[in-house]
Design an enzyme around this catalytic site. Structure first.
Site, PDB file in Angstrom:
ATOM      1  N   GLY A  33       0.847  -1.185   0.000  1.00 14.72           N
ATOM      2  CA  GLY A  33       0.000   0.000   0.000  1.00 14.72           C
ATOM      3  C   GLY A  33       0.883   1.236   0.000  1.00 14.72           C
ATOM      4  N   ALA A  34       2.032   1.123  -0.682  1.00 12.65           N
ATOM      5  CA  ALA A  34       3.075   2.149  -0.600  1.00 12.65           C
ATOM      6  C   ALA A  34       2.768   3.421  -1.367  1.00 12.65           C
ATOM      7  CB  ALA A  34       4.406   1.571  -1.109  1.00 12.65           C
ATOM      8  N   GLY A  39       1.004   5.406   2.857  1.00 16.68           N
ATOM      9  CA  GLY A  39       2.109   4.629   2.307  1.00 16.68           C
ATOM     10  C   GLY A  39       3.263   5.457   1.796  1.00 16.68           C
ATOM     11  N   ARG A 107     -10.658   7.291   5.944  1.00 19.95           N
ATOM     12  CA  ARG A 107     -11.969   7.698   6.456  1.00 19.95           C
ATOM     13  C   ARG A 107     -12.396   9.023   5.852  1.00 19.95           C
ATOM     14  NH1 ARG A 107     -13.282   8.234  12.440  1.00 19.95           N
ATOM     15  NH2 ARG A 107     -11.094   8.740  12.837  1.00 19.95           N
ATOM     16  N   ASN A 120     -11.606  -2.437   3.609  1.00 21.14           N
ATOM     17  CA  ASN A 120     -10.255  -2.733   4.080  1.00 21.14           C
ATOM     18  C   ASN A 120     -10.072  -4.173   4.547  1.00 21.14           C
ATOM     19  OD1 ASN A 120      -9.672  -0.125   3.461  1.00 21.14           O
ATOM     20  ND2 ASN A 120      -9.402   0.583   5.549  1.00 21.14           N
ATOM     21  N   ASP A 176      -1.741   6.621  18.905  1.00 28.18           N
ATOM     22  CA  ASP A 176      -2.441   6.966  20.147  1.00 28.18           C
ATOM     23  C   ASP A 176      -1.454   7.432  21.219  1.00 28.18           C
ATOM     24  OD1 ASP A 176      -4.849   6.154  18.978  1.00 28.18           O
ATOM     25  OD2 ASP A 176      -4.556   4.086  19.628  1.00 28.18           O
ATOM     26  N   ARG A 179      -0.164  10.966  20.111  1.00 24.77           N
ATOM     27  CA  ARG A 179      -1.173  11.991  20.391  1.00 24.77           C
ATOM     28  C   ARG A 179      -1.288  12.272  21.884  1.00 24.77           C
ATOM     29  NH1 ARG A 179      -5.515   9.478  16.059  1.00 24.77           N
ATOM     30  NH2 ARG A 179      -5.140  10.983  14.374  1.00 24.77           N
ATOM     31  N   HIS A 203      -7.610   0.358  19.364  1.00 22.64           N
ATOM     32  CA  HIS A 203      -7.193   1.474  18.514  1.00 22.64           C
ATOM     33  C   HIS A 203      -8.368   2.105  17.776  1.00 22.64           C
ATOM     34  CE1 HIS A 203      -4.529   3.962  16.154  1.00 22.64           C
ATOM     35  NE2 HIS A 203      -4.852   3.378  15.022  1.00 22.64           N
TER      36      HIS A 203
END
Length: 342
Positions: A33-34, A39, A107, A120, A176, A179, A203
């Site tokens: 998924g680069a 990615g 999203r 996904n 997480d 943040r 998550h």
């Protein structure tokens, strides 16, 4: 126990994360998924990492070779190769020791991480099938959301192929932690690099449980500040989605966090001791089969999952709310592989 837990967690974050030097520096890393929003910046950061000898980029989109050509011009002593399409997945994975999966759709406003599941889930399933076939002994790190469901999907696929090893499958929840440190530091006028705050359970949304009572060094927070910070940490992804106004989700901070975790894992793989990061792995706690907590990383992946330390009353309430949600997320992923139904 608590002192040991916190001391090791603190030590893990006092070491440089990039441009590390250890005894062994010949790791091939594949990014699946680069060419996507996460990615590309993730691949850039990995290209800068001196522990990566070969960077293999894979995606379905036709401009993937261009991403590879672009990164290959950077002055780092590592080879960069790009592959595209299912027929080239084997070439991308051949000889890979560490697979990073950020593939998937982002999203949009109004979507939860669970809303991403329909698309996904199949992406992660198919990519992990490829890993099982072409690099069955590679460590797999899953960045793709919803992590709470995508890690169980990967595990079930690996089980079906007879290659599942819980030590070698890790869901990346580092964002997480990043943040948490950032938001507390901003509130108190501190340097976020100096703060270490473990985040446990899962998550997404209410399954994200920051342990502000375990902040090191200790920061004095009022009850109202703890509630406000916790809510912001739990909803930080939505904050970015709304701010981007339909243009995507958290890509840059996620890429940074993914690269930070991969660097920690690479350092452990190449011989560094006492490397600890919070992540989501197979771990039976309170009737759930997967759980996020600080992990001791080693040459073969996860050496030890520390689980839950002592909790404040508020944190204990958060965990009690989170666990039933997490259990449903896990079951959703497992049932998808076993039934084929979204």
């Amino acid at each position: 126990m608590r002192g040991t837990y916190l001391n090791r967690f603190l030590q893990a974050y006092t070491i440089r994360r990039f441009f590390s030097t250890t005894n062994r520096t010949n790791v091939k890393v594949a990014v699946l998924g680069a060419a996507g929003g996460i990615g590309q910046p993730l691949s850039l950061l990995l290209k800068l990492n001196s522990l990566v000898t070969e960077l293999s980029l894979y995606d379905l989109v036709k401009h993937t070779p261009g991403v590879g050509a672009d990164l290959s011009h950077i002055d780092r002593n590592s080879n960069t190769k790009a592959s595209t399409g299912p027929e080239e997945l084997g070439k991308a994975l051949n000889g890979t020791e560490l697979v990073v999966i950020p593939a998937g759709v982002p999203r949009k406003p109004g979507m939860t991480r669970d809303d991403l599941f329909g698309t996904n889930a199949s992406i992660v399933r198919d990519l992990v099938e490829g890993v099982c076939k072409y690099a069955p002994k590679a460590l797999i790190t899953v960045v793709t959301n919803p992590v709470n469901s995508c890690v169980p999907i990967a595990a079930e696929v690996m089980k079906k192929n007879g290659v599942f090893d819980p030590k070698r499958l890790i869901g990346v929840t580092t964002l997480d932690v990043v943040r948490s440190s950032t938001f507390v530091a901003n509130l108190k006028g501190l340097d976020p690099v100096t703060l270490q705050i473990p985040v446990i359970v899962g998550h997404s949304g209410e399954t994200i449980v920051p342990l502000l009572s375990h902040c090191q060094p200790k920061v004095e927070l009022s009850d109202d500040e703890i509630v406000s910070l916790t809510e912001r940490i739990q909803n930080a992804g939505t904050e970015v989605v709304k701010a981007k106004a339909g243009a995507g989700s958290a890509t840059l901070s996620m890429a940074y966090s993914g690269a930070r975790f991969v660097d920690s894992l690479l350092r452990a793989m190449t011989g560094e001791s006492n490397v600890i990061e919070c992540s989501f792995v197979a771990h039976e706690i309170s009737d759930v089969n997967y759980f996020a907590s600080p992990l001791l990383l080693g040459k073969n992946g996860v050496e030890k999952a520390f689980g839950m330390p002592s909790l404040s009353k508020f944190e204990n309430e958060l965990v009690n709310i989170a666990l039933p949600i997490l259990k449903k997320n896990i079951m959703k992923g497992e049932e998808f592989v076993n039934t084929g139904k979204v």
